[in-house]
Scaffold this motif. Sequence first.
Motif, short mmCIF file in Angstrom:
data_model
loop_
_atom_site.label_atom_id
_atom_site.label_comp_id
_atom_site.label_asym_id
_atom_site.label_seq_id
_atom_site.Cartn_x
_atom_site.Cartn_y
_atom_site.Cartn_z
N ARG A 162 -1.95 5.98 -5.15
CA ARG A 162 -1.27 5.77 -3.86
C ARG A 162 -1.56 4.38 -3.30
O ARG A 162 -2.37 4.22 -2.38
CB ARG A 162 -1.71 6.84 -2.87
CG ARG A 162 -1.32 8.27 -3.22
CD ARG A 162 0.20 8.47 -3.08
NE ARG A 162 0.68 8.10 -1.77
CZ ARG A 162 0.69 8.93 -0.71
NH1 ARG A 162 0.21 10.16 -0.82
NH2 ARG A 162 1.17 8.53 0.46
N PRO A 163 -0.93 3.34 -3.85
CA PRO A 163 -1.15 1.99 -3.32
C PRO A 163 -0.82 1.86 -1.84
O PRO A 163 -1.37 1.01 -1.15
CB PRO A 163 -0.22 1.12 -4.17
CG PRO A 163 -0.01 1.89 -5.43
CD PRO A 163 -0.03 3.33 -5.01
N TYR B 51 -1.21 -11.09 0.37
CA TYR B 51 0.07 -10.79 1.02
C TYR B 51 1.06 -11.91 0.74
O TYR B 51 0.72 -13.10 0.84
CB TYR B 51 -0.10 -10.65 2.53
CG TYR B 51 -0.89 -9.42 2.94
CD1 TYR B 51 -0.23 -8.25 3.33
CD2 TYR B 51 -2.28 -9.43 2.93
CE1 TYR B 51 -0.94 -7.12 3.71
CE2 TYR B 51 -3.00 -8.30 3.31
CZ TYR B 51 -2.33 -7.15 3.69
OH TYR B 51 -3.04 -6.03 4.06
N VAL B 52 2.28 -11.54 0.36
CA VAL B 52 3.37 -12.48 0.12
C VAL B 52 4.53 -12.08 1.01
O VAL B 52 4.97 -10.92 0.99
CB VAL B 52 3.81 -12.47 -1.36
CG1 VAL B 52 4.89 -13.51 -1.59
CG2 VAL B 52 2.63 -12.71 -2.28
N TYR C 214 -0.41 -7.35 -2.74
CA TYR C 214 -0.96 -7.21 -4.08
C TYR C 214 -2.44 -6.88 -3.99
O TYR C 214 -3.20 -7.54 -3.27
CB TYR C 214 -0.75 -8.49 -4.89
CG TYR C 214 -1.39 -8.47 -6.26
CD1 TYR C 214 -0.97 -7.57 -7.23
CD2 TYR C 214 -2.43 -9.33 -6.57
CE1 TYR C 214 -1.55 -7.54 -8.49
CE2 TYR C 214 -3.02 -9.32 -7.83
CZ TYR C 214 -2.57 -8.42 -8.78
OH TYR C 214 -3.16 -8.39 -10.02
N ASN C 215 -2.87 -5.85 -4.71
CA ASN C 215 -4.27 -5.45 -4.75
C ASN C 215 -4.85 -5.82 -6.11
O ASN C 215 -4.60 -5.13 -7.11
CB ASN C 215 -4.41 -3.95 -4.51
CG ASN C 215 -5.86 -3.51 -4.38
OD1 ASN C 215 -6.78 -4.30 -4.60
ND2 ASN C 215 -6.07 -2.25 -4.03
N THR D 156 -2.06 -3.64 -8.57
CA THR D 156 -0.91 -2.89 -8.07
C THR D 156 -0.26 -3.60 -6.88
O THR D 156 -0.92 -4.33 -6.15
CB THR D 156 -1.31 -1.47 -7.63
OG1 THR D 156 -2.33 -1.55 -6.62
CG2 THR D 156 -1.84 -0.66 -8.81
N TRP D 157 1.04 -3.34 -6.72
CA TRP D 157 1.81 -3.88 -5.60
C TRP D 157 2.22 -2.74 -4.67
O TRP D 157 2.43 -1.61 -5.10
CB TRP D 157 3.07 -4.58 -6.08
CG TRP D 157 2.87 -5.92 -6.69
CD1 TRP D 157 2.64 -6.21 -8.01
CD2 TRP D 157 2.88 -7.17 -6.01
NE1 TRP D 157 2.51 -7.55 -8.20
CE2 TRP D 157 2.66 -8.18 -6.98
CE3 TRP D 157 3.06 -7.55 -4.68
CZ2 TRP D 157 2.61 -9.54 -6.66
CZ3 TRP D 157 3.02 -8.90 -4.36
CH2 TRP D 157 2.79 -9.88 -5.34
N SER D 158 2.38 -3.05 -3.41
CA SER D 158 2.99 -2.12 -2.45
C SER D 158 3.82 -2.92 -1.46
O SER D 158 3.58 -4.12 -1.26
CB SER D 158 1.92 -1.30 -1.73
OG SER D 158 1.01 -2.14 -1.04
#
Length: 584
Positions: free
Chosen positions: A257-258, A332-333, A351-352, A357-359
């Motif tokens: 769960r990103p 953050y982008v 991005y983590n 992973t991305w969310s």
Amino acid sequence: MAHVVDDLASLNVQRSNQSELCDVELKMADGILHCHKSVLVTCSKYFEAMFSHDAMIENVEDKVDLSQFTTDVMDSLLNFIYTGDMQLSIDNVCERLAAARYLQIDGVVETSCKFIIESLLPANYADFLNEISRLSLRDTELQIQKYIESQMCLEFAADSEGQYIKLPFDYLRQLLGTDNNLPHIKSEYEIFKLAIMWLNADLDTRREHTGQLLCECVRYPLIPLTDLTNHVLPYVSSKKDSNLMKAVTDAQTYHQRPDLHVSQYGGLRSTTLRFYTDAFIGLPQTGSSRFLQIWHHFEMGHTVYLREAIATSNTRVIPPGAAIAEMDGFIYVAGGDCTRVSPRVRVVQRYNPRNNTWSVCQSMTHRRHSFSLTSLDGKLYAVGGKKSPMTVECYDAKEDKWTEVASVVQPVYGHRATTVGDKLYIAGGKHGSIQCYDPAINKWECLAEECLATMNLLEMCSIGSILYVGTWKTDEDTAVTIHRFSLEKYESLTPLQLGLYGDSTKGELVCLISMYLEKNMIRIISSVTDSCPTSSSCYIDEIDPVTHRHRRRGNRYVHISAQLPAIFFHMRRVKIPKFMVDDE
């Protein structure tokens, strides 16, 4: 002083010959030694207290029972007292140190501790640590612990001839649970395996420590999902410990769960990255598409290396003109793509790097391009930009919500931002002004107008009350200028010229990649490219903020796994997990 040395030498001869002129007898476990009270008193607080009181039986009878020590050990201590010399080895230093500690012979204690620190090896560190701890020599104990922490990894533990499994539980819990970035530990999975190695060495007596060691010391959400599922979960399931099982299942949820990484797991100790390495993030121009790239940054000797991280996530296309910021270990982008009227110009992606992973976050209120995105006190601030040059909005990651705040005094885009204390500063771009935002009163102030009137890209950072702003002209100059602005006097200081990098007549252009602080120095990284670049040469300049002197480090970057793209926008220095990069 020669006569003093001669006197001691004469007394030492009397001691060695067990002369009748010696006035005290030391009874050892395996013999008797004779020496002089006056000499013992000068070097030992133990003997000083004993021979300073007439009521002490040892003082009356001139005999001291030291049967807990051997003549070999005591003769070595006496030799140090009389001559200042003592022959130490790894095999005998602990017993001599223990005797000196008991007899309060500080010179021997100091010499022995220094010898131990200089003799630390993978084959003896735990033995020394346990002995030093028993003798309550805290300063030396901390130095041994520092050595262990500087070396610790799976290979070191396995190759240390049983030393690792001799570490006491209390220290092991401190070692594996540390918040420090241990230099040779690459991941939390390695911490898990180190804990299992120690427990399995004596499972019957150490079983009681299983839950405490594995629950407190291992940050399971930061273990790669494959290792978590294939290796950690089967072991934990066999222990039938509910708290331990919950920690692992929560970690699985974290990976799956990103969208909950910030709202539910943000700020927790279990998700705080501790084993990291330096890196740069940037958006290289690749035609009409751009991808987030992460470049590992490290130094060896006098050379700085930059290479692409092996686990970079290139699954998200980043629109041109986007801004990048790092906050709480997340990248953050936001925004970009002003050439099209599209919802993409408001999109915010997170991005983590902990698990690659991305969310997608809540979109910004306004469309933005060529703006600044900066973190301050746990919030992100999006300032200005084409399409919305006056507006500013603040992002609360916990709430996943953007809120408009006070507008800037003058419209800005193409600028850069930095923080000083609890305030946000922007400079350059439209109008070239320097403006300051105070979140406490939600107000902007213009500190200087048109002092940096340039539409060219720039970078900025700060030390104390001085802003450093790097500028250059992309179409003609090949030199970088560092402007300085005093936040105390609100005035510009003499700029620093870093000199020429290339030859503009040959179509070579300079691009300021990044400015950041490194070892109390301001480091500026610039690249020089030709008009149709496929790669670039990098230069490093360092500025001493005290003397304002600068030195050119030359073309120091060595690109190992891939060439550095010629043009980087919004390149930022961040920390990434060590497991994302190969060993140097």
